[in-house]
Every structure is written in C-alpha cells, then in structure tokens.
Design an enzyme around this catalytic site. Structure first.
Site, PDB file in Angstrom:
ATOM      1  N   GLY A  63      21.627  68.664  -8.397  1.00 47.14           N
ATOM      2  CA  GLY A  63      21.881  67.633  -7.397  1.00 47.14           C
ATOM      3  C   GLY A  63      22.724  66.461  -7.862  1.00 47.14           C
ATOM      4  N   LYS A 101      13.355  57.234  -2.613  1.00 44.02           N
ATOM      5  CA  LYS A 101      12.656  57.266  -1.324  1.00 44.02           C
ATOM      6  C   LYS A 101      11.545  56.234  -1.293  1.00 44.02           C
ATOM      7  CE  LYS A 101      13.638  62.075  -0.319  1.00 44.02           C
ATOM      8  NZ  LYS A 101      13.138  63.360   0.140  1.00 44.02           N
ATOM      9  N   ASP A 145      11.870  61.052  -5.743  1.00 43.22           N
ATOM     10  CA  ASP A 145      10.939  61.264  -4.626  1.00 43.22           C
ATOM     11  C   ASP A 145       9.524  61.033  -5.166  1.00 43.22           C
ATOM     12  OD1 ASP A 145       9.727  62.024  -2.302  1.00 43.22           O
ATOM     13  OD2 ASP A 145      10.321  64.119  -2.368  1.00 43.22           O
ATOM     14  N   ASP A 152      19.789  62.632  -8.779  1.00 43.71           N
ATOM     15  CA  ASP A 152      20.245  62.361  -7.411  1.00 43.71           C
ATOM     16  C   ASP A 152      19.235  61.528  -6.646  1.00 43.71           C
ATOM     17  OD1 ASP A 152      18.391  64.432  -7.392  1.00 43.71           O
ATOM     18  OD2 ASP A 152      19.575  65.782  -6.155  1.00 43.71           O
ATOM     19  N   PHE A 174      14.166  64.028   4.367  1.00 48.11           N
ATOM     20  CA  PHE A 174      14.884  64.968   3.515  1.00 48.11           C
ATOM     21  C   PHE A 174      16.380  64.790   3.761  1.00 48.11           C
ATOM     22  CE2 PHE A 174      16.311  68.891   1.598  1.00 48.11           C
ATOM     23  CZ  PHE A 174      15.469  68.970   0.500  1.00 48.11           C
ATOM     24  N   VAL A 175      17.119  64.558   2.705  1.00 47.21           N
ATOM     25  CA  VAL A 175      18.556  64.270   2.839  1.00 47.21           C
ATOM     26  C   VAL A 175      19.402  65.297   2.086  1.00 47.21           C
ATOM     27  CG1 VAL A 175      18.316  61.792   3.262  1.00 47.21           C
ATOM     28  CG2 VAL A 175      18.406  62.625   0.912  1.00 47.21           C
ATOM     29  N   ASP A 229      21.015  69.180  -1.816  1.00 47.29           N
ATOM     30  CA  ASP A 229      21.036  70.444  -1.080  1.00 47.29           C
ATOM     31  C   ASP A 229      19.792  70.662  -0.240  1.00 47.29           C
ATOM     32  OD1 ASP A 229      19.273  70.912  -3.406  1.00 47.29           O
ATOM     33  OD2 ASP A 229      19.205  72.953  -2.604  1.00 47.29           O
ATOM     34  N   ARG A 284      25.728  70.757  -0.335  1.00 46.89           N
ATOM     35  CA  ARG A 284      26.056  69.861  -1.454  1.00 46.89           C
ATOM     36  C   ARG A 284      27.450  69.269  -1.291  1.00 46.89           C
ATOM     37  NH1 ARG A 284      22.036  70.635  -5.285  1.00 46.89           N
ATOM     38  NH2 ARG A 284      21.272  72.753  -5.534  1.00 46.89           N
TER      39      ARG A 284
HETATM   40  P1  IMP Z   1      10.587  64.502  -7.359  1.00 51.95           P
HETATM   41  O1  IMP Z   1      10.251  65.313  -8.590  1.00 51.95           O
HETATM   42  O2  IMP Z   1       9.579  64.684  -6.260  1.00 51.95           O
HETATM   43  O3  IMP Z   1      10.876  63.041  -7.641  1.00 51.95           O
HETATM   44  O4  IMP Z   1      11.870  65.137  -6.747  1.00 51.95           O
HETATM   45  C1  IMP Z   1      13.065  64.943  -7.317  1.00 51.95           C
HETATM   46  C2  IMP Z   1      13.956  66.156  -7.167  1.00 51.95           C
HETATM   47  O5  IMP Z   1      13.701  66.876  -5.969  1.00 51.95           O
HETATM   48  C3  IMP Z   1      15.354  65.647  -7.071  1.00 51.95           C
HETATM   49  O6  IMP Z   1      15.978  65.750  -8.323  1.00 51.95           O
HETATM   50  C4  IMP Z   1      15.994  66.561  -6.050  1.00 51.95           C
HETATM   51  O7  IMP Z   1      16.596  67.644  -6.716  1.00 51.95           O
HETATM   52  C5  IMP Z   1      14.881  67.088  -5.224  1.00 51.95           C
HETATM   53  N1  IMP Z   1      14.769  66.351  -3.934  1.00 51.95           N
HETATM   54  C6  IMP Z   1      13.830  65.436  -3.583  1.00 51.95           C
HETATM   55  N2  IMP Z   1      14.041  64.967  -2.351  1.00 51.95           N
HETATM   56  C7  IMP Z   1      15.145  65.598  -1.897  1.00 51.95           C
HETATM   57  C8  IMP Z   1      15.893  65.505  -0.669  1.00 51.95           C
HETATM   58  O8  IMP Z   1      15.589  64.747   0.262  1.00 51.95           O
HETATM   59  N3  IMP Z   1      16.984  66.309  -0.578  1.00 51.95           N
HETATM   60  C9  IMP Z   1      17.371  67.156  -1.570  1.00 51.95           C
HETATM   61  N4  IMP Z   1      16.716  67.261  -2.739  1.00 51.95           N
HETATM   62  C10 IMP Z   1      15.609  66.482  -2.897  1.00 51.95           C
HETATM   63 MG    MG Z   2      17.329  67.356  -8.698  1.00 51.71          MG
END
Ligand code: IMP
Ligand code: MG
Length: 181
Positions: free
Chosen positions: A47, A134, A106, A103, A155-156, A162, A168
C-alpha cells in the site's frame, strides 16, 4: 461492501501538498551528514508504494530503502485478519536512523509487529510515518510521529491503497460504497 467507488475523500492536489509538507517535516527531523547509508526508510508493501515514491523526492538526504511485506487483508476482506510479515526483514539496521512508512494506520496491528521486529535490530532511532490515520477508539495504537491526514473510519482506496488488490492506481483517495455486495 460492494467494492464500488463511492466518493473522493482526498483529491490528488491535497495529497501532493501534504506529502510535500510531510517530507519537509521528516527532513528537518533526520540528522544530516550521517555518513554512508545511515538513514533507512522501511516502507510496508504494497500500500505504501505510491506514497513512498512521492515522499522520497522531498527528502534530500542520502538514504536507503528496505522493503517489508505484510499481509493482513486476504482477498476481499475489509477487516484485518491479523498481520503477518511474509517476506524477509531488513538485515542490518543497527545504529541506523530508521523511518517506517505505511499507507494507513487502522487498528495499529501491522505497525506494532513491524516496530517490535525493527526495535530488536537496535537502530539508532526509529520513527514512523503514515499517510492516513483512521479516527477510531484505540488507546493502545502504536506511536506515529508523522501523519498525513486523519480520516473517518471508512474503507478507502486509491493512491496505493487497495480493495482485493484493485484501485491502487486511482490518483485520488476514495471511499468504497458501504452495504451488502
Ligand atoms: P492495521 O494493522 O489495522 O493498522 O491496518 C493497517 C494495514 O491494513 C494497512 O497497512 C493497510 O494495508 C491495510 N488497511 C487498513 N485500512 C485500509 C483501508 O481503508 N483501505 C485499504 N487498506 C487498508
Ligand atoms: Mg499495508
């Protein structure tokens, strides 16, 4: 989640302006004249590729790039299934100034795993830069020194992000339609 594009959340011009500012912020923070290869960017694939490509052109330092691959969203999942590092970690980060690039932050699970693994390698400093963060209730999210945009909990896609590996290539950051497929 239907997988269809909904609205533009952040248009390309705003992304470009903010990435330039982030580059300036990071450039001010990193040491200059550190000698050969002491600054290492660690982008999390896939990403962060477009963000990385734009960001590094605002960093005048001598630096290296070490890619790390993490998967947390198999297929059409839009909730993290738990991050796993699928490739190799960078070998020699001891004494280096490391900046992790991702990227979107979350739940923070991805960053927590990567930060922990990199800290074991004893870098001189470790910072993190994410394009998007987020707005969610997550008191225990890992620290992140550089954040491009705070965004709603949607979700973006686009600008490297992606859905099921699509979108992407969109130049703007867009939301996906909510609701049943
Ligand atoms: P986390 O581990 O929950 O913080 O998620 C982080 C990873 O999940 C990021 O590096 C993204 O690759 C993916 N991700 C989280 N939210 C989104 C979204 O809204 N769109 C696309 N990829 C996301
Ligand atoms: Mg990622």
């Amino acid at each position: 989640m239907s997988g269809e594009i909904d609205n533009v959340l952040i248009p390309r011009q705003r992304i470009a302006e903010r990435v330039e500012q982030l580059g300036a912020d990071i450039a001010r923070t990193l040491p200059r004249d550190t000698g050969d290869g002491e600054i290492v960017l660690v982008p999390i694939l896939t990403g962060s590729i477009i963000f990385l490509a734009d960001l590094i052109r605002h960093l005048p330092h001598k630096l290296r790039i070490e890619l790390v691959t993490v998967r947390s969203y198999p297929g059409t999942a839009t909730r993290s299934q738990g991050p796993t590092i699928t490739g190799e970690l960078p070998g020699d980060l001891r004494g280096k100034h490391v900046v992790i690039i991702d990227d979107v932050l979350d739940t923070g699970g991805t960053l927590r795993v990567i930060q922990r693994e990199i800290e074991r390698l004893e870098p001189a400093s470790l910072r993190t830069c994410v394009l998007l963060r987020k707005k969610i209730q997550a008191a225990d999210r890992p620290a992140c020194e550089f954040v491009g945009f705070e965004i709603p909990n949607r979700f973006v896609v686009g600008y490297g992000l992606d859905y099921d590996d699509y979108y992407r290539n969109l130049p703007d950051i867009c939301t996906l339609e909510e609701g049943a497929p």
